[in-house]
Design an enzyme around this catalytic site. Structure first.
Site, short mmCIF file in Angstrom:
data_model
loop_
_atom_site.label_atom_id
_atom_site.label_comp_id
_atom_site.label_asym_id
_atom_site.label_seq_id
_atom_site.Cartn_x
_atom_site.Cartn_y
_atom_site.Cartn_z
N THR A 46 0.30 -3.48 2.70
CA THR A 46 0.79 -2.41 3.57
C THR A 46 1.83 -2.93 4.56
O THR A 46 2.86 -2.28 4.80
CB THR A 46 -0.38 -1.79 4.36
OG1 THR A 46 -1.39 -1.36 3.44
CG2 THR A 46 0.08 -0.62 5.19
N THR A 47 1.58 -4.12 5.12
CA THR A 47 2.46 -4.70 6.13
C THR A 47 3.85 -4.99 5.58
O THR A 47 4.82 -5.09 6.32
CB THR A 47 1.82 -5.98 6.71
OG1 THR A 47 0.54 -5.65 7.24
CG2 THR A 47 2.65 -6.60 7.80
N TYR A 109 -4.92 9.67 0.28
CA TYR A 109 -4.41 11.05 0.18
C TYR A 109 -5.30 11.96 -0.66
O TYR A 109 -5.64 13.06 -0.23
CB TYR A 109 -2.97 11.08 -0.36
CG TYR A 109 -2.32 12.44 -0.21
CD1 TYR A 109 -1.89 12.88 1.03
CD2 TYR A 109 -2.16 13.30 -1.30
CE1 TYR A 109 -1.31 14.14 1.19
CE2 TYR A 109 -1.58 14.55 -1.15
CZ TYR A 109 -1.16 14.96 0.09
OH TYR A 109 -0.60 16.21 0.24
N TYR A 135 -9.94 -3.10 -1.07
CA TYR A 135 -9.37 -2.96 0.27
C TYR A 135 -9.80 -1.62 0.84
O TYR A 135 -9.40 -0.56 0.36
CB TYR A 135 -7.85 -3.07 0.19
CG TYR A 135 -7.11 -2.99 1.50
CD1 TYR A 135 -7.75 -3.14 2.73
CD2 TYR A 135 -5.73 -2.78 1.52
CE1 TYR A 135 -7.06 -3.07 3.93
CE2 TYR A 135 -5.02 -2.72 2.71
CZ TYR A 135 -5.69 -2.86 3.91
OH TYR A 135 -4.99 -2.80 5.10
N ARG A 140 -5.91 4.51 7.05
CA ARG A 140 -4.73 4.83 6.23
C ARG A 140 -5.08 5.72 5.03
O ARG A 140 -4.23 6.46 4.54
CB ARG A 140 -4.06 3.55 5.74
CG ARG A 140 -3.35 2.79 6.85
CD ARG A 140 -2.56 1.63 6.29
NE ARG A 140 -1.86 0.88 7.33
CZ ARG A 140 -0.65 1.16 7.80
NH1 ARG A 140 0.01 2.20 7.33
NH2 ARG A 140 -0.09 0.41 8.73
N LYS A 164 -11.63 -6.60 1.37
CA LYS A 164 -10.96 -6.65 2.67
C LYS A 164 -11.44 -5.43 3.44
O LYS A 164 -11.10 -4.30 3.10
CB LYS A 164 -9.44 -6.64 2.51
CG LYS A 164 -8.70 -6.64 3.85
CD LYS A 164 -7.19 -6.53 3.67
CE LYS A 164 -6.49 -6.46 5.03
NZ LYS A 164 -5.03 -6.24 4.90
N ILE A 206 -7.66 -11.35 6.13
CA ILE A 206 -6.27 -11.11 5.72
C ILE A 206 -5.62 -10.46 6.93
O ILE A 206 -5.91 -9.32 7.26
CB ILE A 206 -6.17 -10.25 4.46
CG1 ILE A 206 -6.77 -11.00 3.27
CG2 ILE A 206 -4.71 -9.90 4.17
CD1 ILE A 206 -6.85 -10.17 1.99
#
Length: 294
Positions: A46-47, A109, A135, A140, A164, A206
């Site tokens: 994502t980052t 979503y 994850y 998000r 994660k 992470i």
């Protein structure tokens, strides 16, 4: 997996002022991580603003990181989507010879049920030629992958090796650690509660802040893993304000401001993200200078 214990960092994608990928800056950032004690690198998470990268840009980022790393650290590749078939197709078509694992986000979503999340990762586990890190990041995805679902997946698929966990809920993390299979890793995805998660039995992190201050953050993680609690918390409280600051106006705008202060890359982000405001930028620069002089 021993290669996933310790401090991993979710690499940014640096951009030039014209919004093109800055390859030289990416090389410098990768070397900065390696030189300062980071244990493994996560590419296209994502980052990395992966949602705004074209297919060609993603391949350029992968190529640059792989070549710069030159097998010095283990690499993890982000391969996730809310389209299960799309993830399966990528897993079946890509060469993963340079990667020790994939990091795959819980579907966003669509807001699937827990059974839908299980079936999504079942399909991924059956398709993936390398180990899979789940994850969970409800902030998000708008859905929380519950501990029972994670443990079910860990028990049913040997190549699902870690999670994660970024729900920001230490009690949920402790439930995972309490009930996980012996060789399954619970990795923090929340910088602020990384140390308590490690002391509860977690395998590391992470991190986002870890790539801005890799020497200090990785030292904190290793102290925690070695149960040197007082020394680890001393470093945690040195870094705590910076963790709040880099997420105050969104990720990766905050960490890119750190990198600008360090002279490693521009603070450019792509819309719909925008730069941090002048007040926050000033506070980030002051903190970065303080850490550099410690």
């Amino acid at each position: 997996m021993q290669s996933l214990i310790g401090t991993g960092v979710a690499l940014v994608t640096p951009f030039k002022k014209d919004f093109s990928v800055d390859i030289d800056a990416l090389k410098a950032i990768v070397n900065f991580q390696i030189d300062n004690g980071i244990d493994y690198l996560v590419v296209l998470g994502t980052t990395a603003e992966t949602a705004t990268l074209s297919k060609e840009e993603k391949e350029l980022v992968i190529k640059t990181v792989v070549e710069t790393n030159n097998s010095r650290l283990p690499l993890v590749l982000g391969v996730g989507s809310n389209n299960t078939q799309e993830v399966v197709a990528e897993l079946k078509s890509r060469n993963f010879s340079d990667f020790v694992a994939v990091l795959s986000v819980s579907p966003y979503y669509n807001k699937p049920t827990q059974e839908g999340i299980y079936q999504h990762f079942k399909a991924i586990a059956e398709a993936s030629p390398v180990p899979v890190i789940l994850y969970n990041v409800p902030g998000r995805t708008s859905s929380n992958m519950l501990p029972a679902t994670v443990i079910r997946l860990a028990n049913d698929f040997k190549n699902i090796v870690a999670v994660k966990e970024a729900a920001g809920d230490i009690v949920q993390a402790m439930r995972l650690i309490q009930n996980k299979p012996a060789d399954f890793l619970v990795i923090s995805g929340d910088d602020m509660i990384t140390l308590p998660m490690i002391l509860a039995g977690g395998a590391g992190v992470i991190s986002v802040i870890g790539e801005g201050f890799p020497k200090q953050f990785s030292e904190m993680v290793h102290l925690g893993l070695n149960r040197k609690v007082t020394e680890a918390y001393q470093l945690h409280y040195v870094l705590a304000d910076s963790i709040d600051m880099i997420f105050e106006q969104g990720n990766p705008a905050g960490i890119k401001e750190v990198f600008k202060s360090l002279g490693l890359c521009e603070n450019t982000v792509r819309l719909p993200l925008v730069n941090v405001d002048e007040n926050l930028a000033s506070r980030i620069h002051q903190f970065t200078n303080k850490i550099a002089n410690m």
